[in-house]
Design an enzyme around this catalytic site. Structure first.
Site, PDB file in Angstrom:
ATOM      1  N   TYR A 185       0.846  -1.198   0.000  1.00  0.00           N
ATOM      2  CA  TYR A 185       0.000   0.000   0.000  1.00  0.00           C
ATOM      3  C   TYR A 185       0.877   1.242   0.000  1.00  0.00           C
ATOM      4  O   TYR A 185       2.041   1.223   0.400  1.00  0.00           O
ATOM      5  CB  TYR A 185      -0.957   0.015   1.193  1.00  0.00           C
ATOM      6  CG  TYR A 185      -0.331   0.314   2.532  1.00  0.00           C
ATOM      7  CD1 TYR A 185      -0.134   1.629   2.967  1.00  0.00           C
ATOM      8  CD2 TYR A 185       0.074  -0.705   3.390  1.00  0.00           C
ATOM      9  CE1 TYR A 185       0.435   1.909   4.202  1.00  0.00           C
ATOM     10  CE2 TYR A 185       0.643  -0.437   4.630  1.00  0.00           C
ATOM     11  CZ  TYR A 185       0.813   0.878   5.026  1.00  0.00           C
ATOM     12  OH  TYR A 185       1.390   1.149   6.246  1.00  0.00           O
ATOM     13  N   CYS A 186       0.295   2.344  -0.489  1.00  0.00           N
ATOM     14  CA  CYS A 186       0.948   3.649  -0.473  1.00  0.00           C
ATOM     15  C   CYS A 186      -0.157   4.700  -0.345  1.00  0.00           C
ATOM     16  O   CYS A 186      -1.296   4.368  -0.019  1.00  0.00           O
ATOM     17  CB  CYS A 186       1.806   3.854  -1.718  1.00  0.00           C
ATOM     18  SG  CYS A 186       0.882   3.728  -3.269  1.00  0.00           S
ATOM     19  N   THR A 187       0.146   5.957  -0.620  1.00  0.00           N
ATOM     20  CA  THR A 187      -0.834   7.018  -0.381  1.00  0.00           C
ATOM     21  C   THR A 187      -2.028   6.932  -1.326  1.00  0.00           C
ATOM     22  O   THR A 187      -3.179   6.901  -0.894  1.00  0.00           O
ATOM     23  CB  THR A 187      -0.174   8.403  -0.506  1.00  0.00           C
ATOM     24  OG1 THR A 187       0.965   8.465   0.352  1.00  0.00           O
ATOM     25  CG2 THR A 187      -1.156   9.507  -0.120  1.00  0.00           C
ATOM     26  N   GLY A 201      -1.875   4.852  -4.440  1.00  0.00           N
ATOM     27  CA  GLY A 201      -1.842   3.654  -5.263  1.00  0.00           C
ATOM     28  C   GLY A 201      -0.774   3.620  -6.338  1.00  0.00           C
ATOM     29  O   GLY A 201      -0.398   2.541  -6.815  1.00  0.00           O
ATOM     30  N   ILE A 210      -4.133   4.519   0.584  1.00  0.00           N
ATOM     31  CA  ILE A 210      -4.647   4.954   1.879  1.00  0.00           C
ATOM     32  C   ILE A 210      -5.831   5.900   1.720  1.00  0.00           C
ATOM     33  O   ILE A 210      -6.813   5.822   2.466  1.00  0.00           O
ATOM     34  CB  ILE A 210      -3.527   5.639   2.687  1.00  0.00           C
ATOM     35  CG1 ILE A 210      -2.364   4.677   2.928  1.00  0.00           C
ATOM     36  CG2 ILE A 210      -4.053   6.172   4.010  1.00  0.00           C
ATOM     37  CD1 ILE A 210      -1.102   5.358   3.425  1.00  0.00           C
TER      38      ILE A 210
END
Length: 319
Positions: free
Chosen positions: A177-179, A181, A206
């Site tokens: 996961y990241c901020t 995508g 997120i």
């Protein structure tokens, strides 16, 4: 009243002439009064912008009307004002700097896990599944998912080197996961390329999780790349995980050290900031070029003659 929208988006899609597209896109953003940062490359489009809600609606529809970006997904937030001071539209080799120019997410990437499914995984914490944060230190230090594995990296381009430390997870189901995508598209693709077989990614990152799953089990705040710096996400079971750099007490207030030669980006409480007048240490506070601390810990760069039309080949004047 929140009259402005904040858009976060990306799309991997072939752009034959990035410079020509940048020219047209830049001009249209100016016409719509948008501000923010947009990156264009042969591999696609990546941006985060703010503007009046109606203008952002027009922008989103126009981007989607382009066949190259018909499946683009916008994460939309609201704000009382612009969250950016300027507009920058730039052409770069990659839409996210990963040092992985040969990895093409359009051909291979990790399968999507939707926010509600991800919420259930977080609740169950199955032994055969690991949650992998692919963001930088300053991002996951202020907030991350419960029990997520984090990497000691200063920039996303360091990710490929850190994969060597994850060899023991090759027999696990890995969900990245990241901020928003975009980093996961390449991170999950690279993991597959390195022999990881069961790799997935949180769809929309997120931000989408906060919108659709109330941010449950995201601990701390989400780091964002605009003037807000951090935003609340968890509406279910929020907690603070970061500590003030000066006092060591819980704090999720992100600031920069007032010493411009240090400029360390760290959590610092208002109490901690008072000790060294906005600096991270006594040594920094004694630097003769320390910036005046106004209580915010945010030091906007000077405009230095900023012209929103700079870089446009057509010497257009404002209407």
């Amino acid at each position: 009243m929140n009259e402005y929208s904040v858009l976060l988006y990306y799309c991997y899609s072939r752009i034959e002439d990035p410079e020509e597209f940048r020219e047209q896109h830049h001009l249209r953003c100016l016409e719509l009064g948008l501000k923010g940062r947009i990156i264009i490359a042969e591999e696609g489009l990546n941006g985060t912008v703010s503007g009046l809600a109606a203008d952002c609606e027009t922008y989103m529809q126009e981007v989607k009307d382009d066949p190259r970006f018909s499946d683009i997904e916008f994460k939309v937030d609201t704000a009382p004002e612009h969250t950016f001071e300027k507009l920058h539209v730039r052409v770069k080799p990659e839409i996210v700097h990963a040092s992985l120019p040969n990895i093409d997410p359009r051909k291979k990437t990790g399968g999507y896990v939707e926010p509600e499914e991800f919420r259930e995984i977080l609740r169950a914490q199955p032994e055969d599944t690991v949650i992998l944060d692919v963001r930088s230190n300053y991002e996951h230090n202020i907030g991350k998912f419960k029990n997520a594995i984090t990497l000691d990296i200063e920039n996303f381009r360091d990710f490929p080197e850190k994969v060597k430390e994850l060899e023991h997870l090759k027999n696990k189901k890995v969900i990245t996961y990241c901020t928003g995508g975009i980093k996961c598209e390449k991170a999950s693709a690279y993991l597959l390329d390195q022999g990881f077989e069961d790799v997935h990614q949180l769809h929309g990152g997120i931000i989408k999780y906060g919108i659709e799953a109330e941010g449950e089990d995201f601990e701390g705040k989400c780091y964002v790349f605009d003037n807000r710096i951090v935003k609340d996400l968890n509406q279910v079971n929020p907690k603070v995980i970061s500590k003030c750099f000066v006092t060591g007490k819980p704090s999720d207030r992100m600031v920069n050290c007032a010493n411009p030669h240090c400029n360390k980006h760290i959590p610092m409480s208002e109490e901690g900031a008072e000790i060294y007048n906005g600096c991270c240490s006594e040594e920094c506070s004694k630097n003769p070029e320390v910036r005046p601390y106004d209580g915010s810990g945010y030091y906007q760069k000077e405009m230095n003659g900023y012209n929103p039309y700079k870089g446009l080949k057509r010497k257009t004047t404002t209407a």
